[in-house]
Enzyme design. Structure first.
Site, PDB file in Angstrom:
ATOM      1  N   ARG A  99       0.840  -1.195   0.000  1.00  0.00           N
ATOM      2  CA  ARG A  99       0.000   0.000   0.000  1.00  0.00           C
ATOM      3  C   ARG A  99       0.875   1.245   0.000  1.00  0.00           C
ATOM      4  O   ARG A  99       1.802   1.384   0.772  1.00  0.00           O
ATOM      5  CB  ARG A  99      -0.912   0.026   1.220  1.00  0.00           C
ATOM      6  CG  ARG A  99      -1.737   1.309   1.267  1.00  0.00           C
ATOM      7  CD  ARG A  99      -2.824   1.251   2.283  1.00  0.00           C
ATOM      8  NE  ARG A  99      -3.383   2.574   2.496  1.00  0.00           N
ATOM      9  CZ  ARG A  99      -4.397   2.814   3.287  1.00  0.00           C
ATOM     10  NH1 ARG A  99      -4.985   1.830   3.936  1.00  0.00           N
ATOM     11  NH2 ARG A  99      -4.852   4.031   3.433  1.00  0.00           N
ATOM     12  N   ARG A 108      -6.282   2.110  -3.352  1.00  0.00           N
ATOM     13  CA  ARG A 108      -5.382   1.375  -2.468  1.00  0.00           C
ATOM     14  C   ARG A 108      -5.422  -0.114  -2.762  1.00  0.00           C
ATOM     15  O   ARG A 108      -6.468  -0.660  -3.065  1.00  0.00           O
ATOM     16  CB  ARG A 108      -5.683   1.648  -1.003  1.00  0.00           C
ATOM     17  CG  ARG A 108      -7.128   1.494  -0.648  1.00  0.00           C
ATOM     18  CD  ARG A 108      -7.503   2.270   0.577  1.00  0.00           C
ATOM     19  NE  ARG A 108      -7.233   3.682   0.379  1.00  0.00           N
ATOM     20  CZ  ARG A 108      -7.332   4.606   1.317  1.00  0.00           C
ATOM     21  NH1 ARG A 108      -7.698   4.281   2.518  1.00  0.00           N
ATOM     22  NH2 ARG A 108      -7.079   5.853   1.064  1.00  0.00           N
ATOM     23  N   ASP A 111      -6.927  -2.050   2.241  1.00  0.00           N
ATOM     24  CA  ASP A 111      -7.327  -1.133   3.306  1.00  0.00           C
ATOM     25  C   ASP A 111      -7.940  -1.979   4.412  1.00  0.00           C
ATOM     26  O   ASP A 111      -8.877  -2.741   4.154  1.00  0.00           O
ATOM     27  CB  ASP A 111      -8.343  -0.122   2.763  1.00  0.00           C
ATOM     28  CG  ASP A 111      -8.643   0.994   3.750  1.00  0.00           C
ATOM     29  OD1 ASP A 111      -7.753   1.348   4.540  1.00  0.00           O
ATOM     30  OD2 ASP A 111      -9.779   1.510   3.731  1.00  0.00           O
ATOM     31  N   ASP A 113      -9.597  -1.614   8.181  1.00  0.00           N
ATOM     32  CA  ASP A 113     -10.116  -0.671   9.173  1.00  0.00           C
ATOM     33  C   ASP A 113     -10.741  -1.424  10.335  1.00  0.00           C
ATOM     34  O   ASP A 113     -11.579  -2.312  10.127  1.00  0.00           O
ATOM     35  CB  ASP A 113     -11.197   0.230   8.556  1.00  0.00           C
ATOM     36  CG  ASP A 113     -10.642   1.271   7.603  1.00  0.00           C
ATOM     37  OD1 ASP A 113      -9.524   1.770   7.859  1.00  0.00           O
ATOM     38  OD2 ASP A 113     -11.310   1.578   6.603  1.00  0.00           O
TER      39      ASP A 113
END
Length: 176
Positions: A99, A108, A111, A113
């Site tokens: 990334r 990206r 990712d 989260d």
């Protein structure tokens, strides 16, 4: 607990685990493979166990339209790793997978989260749990509602199903 060799009593690590929900997304390269690889690496690096994973969804980019669609999903994991350590592991996996910083809401390769960490509320400069935008984004709410519709948001005190039903985000989220 049982005494072994005069040492401290043994205790069950499961008593200290939390259910953690992690959003996974990619819009560069083989997006599904990127998401699957990140999930495998996440399980290996955290020592957590994968309990459930949503379907993968093709989603329109959020925040910036000048990029390819994303593949998104949500994983439900059981783990004992503290939130800030989990954040470090997620960032390390993103880095290892290549990334690059592409600006706010940019494309990206991966990712990761942290969406929810049990019912904990974390507010620090580098980490906010629940994820501050969780309740505003279809690409998170739809897969999360697939695996945990009755989960209650610890700040808003509404179920994920309810939040999903009332979200104003109209970006397309298609199960693949």
């Amino acid at each position: 607990g049982e005494q072994r060799g005069g040492g401290p009593p043994c205790f069950d690590i499961l008593l200290m685990t939390e259910l953690v929900y992690i959003g996974i997304g990619s819009n560069i390269g083989n997006r599904i493979q990127n998401c699957q690889q990140a999930l495998i690496t996440l399980v290996e690096c955290t020592g957590g166990s994968l309990r459930r994973r949503s379907s993968w969804y093709q989603t329109q980019p959020w925040g910036r339209d000048d990029q390819d669609d994303f593949i998104n999903g949500v994983a439900e994991m059981e783990m004992a790793m503290p939130p800030h350590q989990l954040l470090e592991v997620c960032q390390e996996i993103e880095c290892l997978m290549g990334r690059k910083e592409s600006g706010c809401w940019g494309p990206r390769i991966i990712d990761l989260d942290i969406l929810l960490y049990g019912s904990q509320i974390v507010r620090s400069p580098d980490l906010e749990i629940p994820h501050p935008c969780l309740h505003q984004r279809n690409f998170v709410l739809v897969p999360l509602a697939e695996i945990a519709p009755d989960l209650v948001h610890p700040v808003l005190h509404e179920t994920i199903h309810s939040l999903c039903s009332s979200v104003s985000d109209r970006k397309q989220v298609l199960k693949i």
